[in-house]
Design an enzyme around this catalytic site. Sequence first.
Site, PDB file in Angstrom:
ATOM      1  N   GLY A  12     -27.362   4.885  15.787  1.00  0.00           N
ATOM      2  CA  GLY A  12     -28.228   5.367  14.801  1.00  0.00           C
ATOM      3  C   GLY A  12     -28.451   6.883  14.697  1.00  0.00           C
ATOM      4  O   GLY A  12     -29.610   7.645  14.261  1.00  0.00           O
ATOM      5  N   HIS A 101     -16.947   8.939   7.848  1.00  0.00           N
ATOM      6  CA  HIS A 101     -15.642   8.584   8.889  1.00  0.00           C
ATOM      7  C   HIS A 101     -15.501   9.588   9.929  1.00  0.00           C
ATOM      8  O   HIS A 101     -15.237  10.813   9.287  1.00  0.00           O
ATOM      9  CB  HIS A 101     -14.468   7.977   8.139  1.00  0.00           C
ATOM     10  CG  HIS A 101     -13.651   7.363   8.852  1.00  0.00           C
ATOM     11  ND1 HIS A 101     -13.774   5.929   9.392  1.00  0.00           N
ATOM     12  CD2 HIS A 101     -12.462   7.765   9.502  1.00  0.00           C
ATOM     13  CE1 HIS A 101     -12.697   5.854  10.310  1.00  0.00           C
ATOM     14  NE2 HIS A 101     -11.962   7.077  10.437  1.00  0.00           N
ATOM     15  N   ASP A 142     -12.199   2.593   4.032  1.00  0.00           N
ATOM     16  CA  ASP A 142     -11.976   3.835   4.006  1.00  0.00           C
ATOM     17  C   ASP A 142     -11.002   4.619   3.130  1.00  0.00           C
ATOM     18  O   ASP A 142     -10.111   5.509   3.204  1.00  0.00           O
ATOM     19  CB  ASP A 142     -11.452   4.234   5.432  1.00  0.00           C
ATOM     20  CG  ASP A 142     -12.305   3.794   6.588  1.00  0.00           C
ATOM     21  OD1 ASP A 142     -13.513   3.803   6.393  1.00  0.00           O
ATOM     22  OD2 ASP A 142     -11.770   3.747   7.865  1.00  0.00           O
ATOM     23  N   GLU A 171     -21.005  16.069  11.474  1.00  0.00           N
ATOM     24  CA  GLU A 171     -21.799  15.284  10.706  1.00  0.00           C
ATOM     25  C   GLU A 171     -23.231  15.203  10.681  1.00  0.00           C
ATOM     26  O   GLU A 171     -23.717  15.302   9.425  1.00  0.00           O
ATOM     27  CB  GLU A 171     -21.662  13.748  11.412  1.00  0.00           C
ATOM     28  CG  GLU A 171     -20.225  13.231  11.501  1.00  0.00           C
ATOM     29  CD  GLU A 171     -20.121  11.863  12.259  1.00  0.00           C
ATOM     30  OE1 GLU A 171     -19.131  11.273  11.838  1.00  0.00           O
ATOM     31  OE2 GLU A 171     -21.214  11.521  12.901  1.00  0.00           O
TER      32      GLU A 171
HETATM   33  C1  GRF Z   1     -20.544   8.292  13.541  1.00  0.00           C
HETATM   34  O1  GRF Z   1     -19.601   9.107  14.006  1.00  0.00           O
HETATM   35  C2  GRF Z   1     -19.904   8.063  12.036  1.00  0.00           C
HETATM   36  O2  GRF Z   1     -18.720   8.673  11.596  1.00  0.00           O
HETATM   37  C3  GRF Z   1     -19.301   6.703  12.181  1.00  0.00           C
HETATM   38  O3  GRF Z   1     -19.970   5.921  13.108  1.00  0.00           O
HETATM   39  C4  GRF Z   1     -20.683   6.875  13.909  1.00  0.00           C
HETATM   40  C5  GRF Z   1     -22.135   6.464  14.025  1.00  0.00           C
HETATM   41  O4  GRF Z   1     -22.792   7.206  14.831  1.00  0.00           O
HETATM   42  N1  GRF Z   1     -19.027   6.015  10.785  1.00  0.00           N
HETATM   43  P1  GRF Z   1     -23.996   7.330  15.118  1.00  0.00           P
HETATM   44  O5  GRF Z   1     -24.763   5.708  15.230  1.00  0.00           O
HETATM   45  O6  GRF Z   1     -24.788   7.844  13.916  1.00  0.00           O
HETATM   46  O7  GRF Z   1     -24.580   8.048  16.368  1.00  0.00           O
END
Ligand code: GRF
Length: 184
Positions: A12, A101, A142, A171
């Site tokens: 998370g 993703h 996806d 991200e």
């Molecule tokens: C992220 O890399 C996202 O792209 C993928 O799952 C991962 C989640 O990571 N869908 P986190 O739990 O937010 O660290």
Amino acid sequence: MKNIVIFASGTGSNAENIIKYFKNNSLIQVGLIVCNKSNAGVLSIAQNFNIPFLIVDKPALEQLANDWKNEKIDLIVLAGFLWQIPDSLIKAFPNKILNIHPSLLPKYGGKGMYGAKVHEAVISNHEKESGITIHYVNEHYDEGEIILQKSCIVNLNETAESLSAKIHFLEFEFLPLTIEKLLQ
Ligand code: GRF
């Protein structure tokens, strides 16, 4: 107040980043975390930030569209949620469900392509770049309409861990910004 619901299955860190980003925003809030694992790290994050959370099994997930008929939910963000989203929910929230993703879709997407598996595949195929894709969710894994992609270089000595760190960096920067833009 615009209301975001985050779905997550794991650590998370994206959920935490989104919560922090909107913490002092008077127009946009994270109102709920939905999780399918009772021991997932994202639940401690929800508790730390006093965000209500819901742990779902598959039947409960199927029921959400019905349960949320009278709720004001402006955006559902899948941040590492590993179960398929039921059609009922996709129909109830058209163009309101986003996924992030960790690759440049359509490359390295689809069933079974998550977490380190994505990065390992990118590295073993000697890709020169990878990145993130933020896209709408439709009935196929996806494959929904792409909203934003950002890329990063894959070095010759890259490992799944180092690539994952680069991807998380992208991200953390672009997911909250995209959410904010869509909600404005
Ligand atoms: C992220 O890399 C996202 O792209 C993928 O799952 C991962 C989640 O990571 N869908 P986190 O739990 O937010 O660290």
